[in-house]
Design an enzyme around this catalytic site. Sequence first.
Site, PDB file in Angstrom:
ATOM      1  CE  LYS A 104     -42.695  24.126 -19.831  1.00 32.40           C
ATOM      2  NZ  LYS A 104     -43.811  23.422 -20.046  1.00 32.40           N
ATOM      3  CE  LYS A 111     -38.444  17.106 -27.409  1.00 32.31           C
ATOM      4  NZ  LYS A 111     -40.057  17.220 -27.673  1.00 32.31           N
ATOM      5  CE  LYS A 154     -43.382  14.119 -23.521  1.00 31.61           C
ATOM      6  NZ  LYS A 154     -43.445  15.359 -24.336  1.00 31.61           N
ATOM      7  CB  THR A 197     -44.340  21.969 -32.368  1.00 31.79           C
ATOM      8  OG1 THR A 197     -44.861  22.347 -30.621  1.00 31.79           O
ATOM      9  CG2 THR A 197     -43.663  20.907 -32.321  1.00 31.79           C
ATOM     10  CG  ASN A 213     -50.560  21.942 -32.308  1.00 33.66           C
ATOM     11  OD1 ASN A 213     -49.442  22.074 -32.360  1.00 33.66           O
ATOM     12  ND2 ASN A 213     -51.345  22.774 -31.889  1.00 33.66           N
ATOM     13  CB  SER A 273     -43.406  25.715 -23.136  1.00 38.34           C
ATOM     14  OG  SER A 273     -44.622  25.123 -23.483  1.00 38.34           O
TER      15      SER A 273
END
Length: 429
Positions: A83, A107, A119, A203, A234, A361
Amino acid sequence: MSIHSINQKKDEVQLEKDNSLAEFQETLKEAVEIMNYPSQVYEFLKKPMRFLEVSIPVKMDNGQVEIFEGYRAQHNDAAGPTKGGIRFHPDVTPEEVKALAGWMSLKCGITELPYGGAKGGIICDPRKMSFDELERLSRGYVRAVSQIVGPTKDIPAPDMYTNSQIMAWMLDEYDHIREFDSPSFITGKPVALGGSKGRETATSKGVLYTLQMVCEQRKLPLKDTRVIIQGFGNVGSYLAQYLYELGAKVIGISDVLGGLYDENGLDVPYLMESRDSFGIISNRFQNAISNSELLEKECDILIPAAISGVINKHNAAKINCQIVIEAANGPTTKEAINLLAERKILLVPDILANAGGVVVSYFEWCQNNQGYYWTEEEVDARLKEKMASSFSNVYTTAKKYGVNMKIAAYIMGIQKLAETSRLRGWLKY
Ligand code: GLU
């Protein structure tokens, strides 16, 4: 503050050559040794299990075809599918994408999500591309990586300079290839297409909850606490807004062109309204200062929320705050982390502080798989709970091993990666 339309050029903090992968590996090694794992654990985790490099031909608006270079790194899928986001940025490199995938694995381990890390990245400058060109690039990327991604394989999401619209195009392309609807292929989608309520702000909310826990622990009242946020995209912009609403004094913010500083506190709602879609605002003000100057201004909490490596050996000795909270991925170099520690500045690591994005997510993926959608309050309450347990686990680990929070966060992440890999027979210890 007076508005002034000037054409400023990109204002860069003095950066060293991107060293993210070496930094990821060094800290990984240190943590593996502290945990007394055999060196095989380090050798296995130091690079992604799979790395794909693709060329994406895109028809540009002028009729020419441009070939873009893209990557997808899948760090480790022992705990579940991989992910992680996809970034569109001119400075993307294979090494950086590999490091970012490793950080995603950590994470997911810290927050106890059933995922490994991944990623993606494309070398491009989205600010110089039209909407149509961006759509063709996004679709081209999905066609190029479609063999290795999927709802139970590898689930992409937004990252630097990608957003819910880009996720929507990517989802549509994937659905066409697979010939069925698969909303859980990608997260960070628009709510109308199965995105989770609260994902856009996740986030920043995660960083906010972390900041509140640190303040509580340090007996630092949030009201009037002076905060500087480097980055107004963001993460930085929503965070500034929440802090402003809670009575903290946001005395500095910045974007790629420069920073704004006011010791009496900035008018955040006004800045939110005035920024463009890339979070650029400073070019509209006469009294903008540079990013480097902003980072060195005195404050209580400094939050780098933009790119990696901005706190480094050139400025670590001049950072003038009590607490650094890493909202960006890898904003503090290893050397700088040690220098800050010597100066008793608390550093709250990225892989803990900015994990709110991937946590929501995960909630989005669960909702898509169930076909049942949660309210924003439910999402928010569960995010808060996750951030609280992750923070407390990292904090306890730091105490247990007598290490800083960066190493403690690595230890927690590695534990999950090592255990799941061992149980599958990929590691023997
Ligand atoms: N790109 C974000 C991160 O670095 C979110 C990843 C995700 O939601 O999968 O954590």
